[in-house]
Design an enzyme around this catalytic site. Sequence first.
Site, mmCIF file in Angstrom:
data_model
loop_
_atom_site.group_PDB
_atom_site.id
_atom_site.type_symbol
_atom_site.label_atom_id
_atom_site.label_comp_id
_atom_site.label_asym_id
_atom_site.label_seq_id
_atom_site.Cartn_x
_atom_site.Cartn_y
_atom_site.Cartn_z
ATOM 1 N N THR A 134 -3.505 7.029 -6.801
ATOM 2 C CA THR A 134 -3.045 7.650 -8.039
ATOM 3 C C THR A 134 -3.882 8.894 -8.328
ATOM 4 O O THR A 134 -4.777 9.248 -7.559
ATOM 5 C CB THR A 134 -3.106 6.640 -9.205
ATOM 6 N N LYS A 177 -3.650 12.145 -5.126
ATOM 7 C CA LYS A 177 -2.405 12.063 -4.365
ATOM 8 C C LYS A 177 -2.261 13.186 -3.347
ATOM 9 O O LYS A 177 -1.577 13.024 -2.331
ATOM 10 C CB LYS A 177 -1.202 12.053 -5.312
#
Length: 418
Positions: free
Chosen positions: A52, A56
């Site tokens: 996350t 990313k």
Amino acid sequence: MLYGLLGKTLAHSFSPPIHKALADYDYRLFEMEEDALAAFIRRPDIGGLNVTIPYKKTVMPLVDALSPTAARIGSVNTLVYDKDRRITGHNTDYAGLCWLFRYAGIDPHGKKAAVLGNGGVCRTVQAVLQDLGARKIVVVSRTAADGAVAYADEAAYTDAELVVNTTPVGMYPHCPDAVLSLARFPHCEGFVDMIYNPLRTAMLLEAEAHDIPCCNGLPMLVAQAKAAVELFTTSPIADDKTERVLRDLTARQSNVVLVGMPGCGKSTVGRELAEKTGRRFVDIDEEIVRAAGCSIPALFQKGGEVLFREWEHRIIAEQGKTGGAVIATGGGAVLDEQNFAPLAQNGRIVWLTRPLEKLATDGRPLSTNLAAMYEARLPRYRRFAELTVENDRPLAETVADCMAKLENAPLLGAPKGE
């Protein structure tokens, strides 16, 4: 083998309970700084990872291969290991967002879409909208850069028929803020907010108030996790299981908010309801006394109803930010429109009714003319409440009725048909 979510700040992540419900493996939260990523993802005891923000894009040069979707979007949120420990970066957010649109019944085909925000999620949203046949996609950001138009350039985007918010504005704990009002979009036929904490942002509440089909980002979170689990385990998961996980997670994160006349039994019913549903119990009047350091009658003596209402709004704004509670409000909480969004953002508001002659009045400074009070407040109770429960019977029956109505109500932040 270990599985988990890799990120920088993960305290409020919903991923562990989602994965626990979908798969049988050890799933953990891994918080770390960027310089530790390369070594961590090569640990021999890692079976699979989700990634996350803010990593990313950071992990992309660290993997051995990218899936076509991840390469196209330029973002990775799932790392899959083969038998030779080669890592492929996938983007399951794409699959999750496709499922959200189907689940919500919002069809981008042929529509002009305005995507608010130009951060990491934006590119995934653009790819999905393009593949689902959106007629035109306009990215709206604070400044006109990287192909986006500025918020000030309203002529470029306010004719959109579909609006997707990818900004973090309005996310916990800065709720119920909003990046802008949906009133700017007179032709809006659908709204999706990628935020899922709170369950209903200020923009989602606005969409609901105007009967605009809408949905929060929780269906995408659950569906992308399902896609990741399928990659980790190579076993398919039925969509109905995804829906069950979504319903259970929403129920756990939501509040039950009780409003009604002073003395109608909100605290008594609320405590029993909290015990039956496994939620914590919050009495707003008790929280006011604790925070103010004096009784409610003493607070009235110090500054009258004006001071009391100021304290009431402050406590409601704070308590409404988090979920998993039964919240009993004071009888006049509905008088302040500013209390609606904090109570509704994570809560299903239930109007608890009781015959006036049965209302308790001891220790209640304002309960001198109940009939006049009821007539004055009736429109406000109707405006706030989504459900109504009569409290003129044994406690167990009242609580059972409330639980049944809550069970049959639509999910917070989900399409009204759910």
